[in-house]
Write an enzyme that holds these catalytic residues in place. Structure first.
Site, PDB file in Angstrom:
ATOM      1  N   SER A  40      17.840  50.599  41.373  1.00 33.38           N
ATOM      2  CA  SER A  40      19.168  50.053  41.064  1.00 33.38           C
ATOM      3  C   SER A  40      19.195  49.046  39.914  1.00 33.38           C
ATOM      4  O   SER A  40      20.251  48.806  39.342  1.00 33.38           O
ATOM      5  CB  SER A  40      19.794  49.424  42.303  1.00 33.38           C
ATOM      6  OG  SER A  40      19.165  48.206  42.632  1.00 33.38           O
ATOM      7  N   LYS A  83      20.184  42.095  42.473  1.00 35.46           N
ATOM      8  CA  LYS A  83      21.313  42.536  41.642  1.00 35.46           C
ATOM      9  C   LYS A  83      21.625  41.464  40.597  1.00 35.46           C
ATOM     10  O   LYS A  83      21.133  40.348  40.654  1.00 35.46           O
ATOM     11  CB  LYS A  83      22.576  42.767  42.488  1.00 35.46           C
ATOM     12  CG  LYS A  83      22.414  43.735  43.639  1.00 35.46           C
ATOM     13  CD  LYS A  83      22.207  45.149  43.199  1.00 35.46           C
ATOM     14  CE  LYS A  83      22.023  46.053  44.416  1.00 35.46           C
ATOM     15  NZ  LYS A  83      21.458  47.333  44.098  1.00 35.46           N
TER      16      LYS A  83
END
Length: 173
Positions: A40, A83
């Site tokens: 990700s 993230k």
């Protein structure tokens, strides 16, 4: 004057206990090591890279837009996600036609490779929360999804500051 064996053992035990207490304090409040798991955050971070995460910084300030953070997954606190912070409390976020807009302005994102698929309606970030996305937008479970949503400050573990392994990938984030 020689120490007795009992005195020597006592000194060693005390030294070891102090070292353990210090290590636990550092790990809990100062820095912790994390392993990237999943695609990700590519091309910024890759599976298997090891990170040093500063757990101390957010005791004195809130996260800044663009920082890479580690946080507890809201649906399972035993898992951690890595993230990038995209929007802060009070900001508005919108994804339209492959572009991310924060407070109505197109976000400059040199760290992503592909256009962001999908849309996200104009939304205001609530107090005490942030909006996060992976750099590999089209392969990232992030704030766009209800199971992650807006990340509350109390779930933030810290700011990723350094990749230390593998050695040939050593770099400051």
């Amino acid at each position: 004057m020689q120490k007795s064996l009992g005195s020597e053992v006592k000194d060693w035990v005390i030294s070891i206990l102090i070292a353990i207490a210090l290590a636990l304090f550092i790990r809990h409040f100062i820095v912790e090591l994390y392993v990237v798991d999943g695609p990700s955050m590519q091309p910024t971070l890759y599976t298997g890279e090891r990170l040093v995460v500063n757990k101390f910084v957010y005791h004195f300030r809130e996260p800044h837009r663009g920082e890479i953070i580690v946080f507890e997954y809201p649906k399972d606190h035993s898992r951690n996600f890595v993230k990038r912070v995209i929007a802060l409390p009070g900001d508005t976020i919108q994804i339209d036609n492959g572009h991310v807009f924060v407070n109505g302005k197109l976000l400059n994102e040199p760290y992503i490779l592909d256009t962001t698929l999908g849309t996200y309606p104009l939304t205001k970030i609530p107090p005490g929360h942030i909006f996060v996305m992976g750099d590999n937008r089209n392969n990232s479970e992030d704030s766009r999804f209800p199971d992650v949503g807006f990340v509350p400050f109390n779930l933030i573990e810290g700011k990723a500051v350094l990749v230390f392994w593998p050695l040939d990938k050593f770099r400051v984030l």
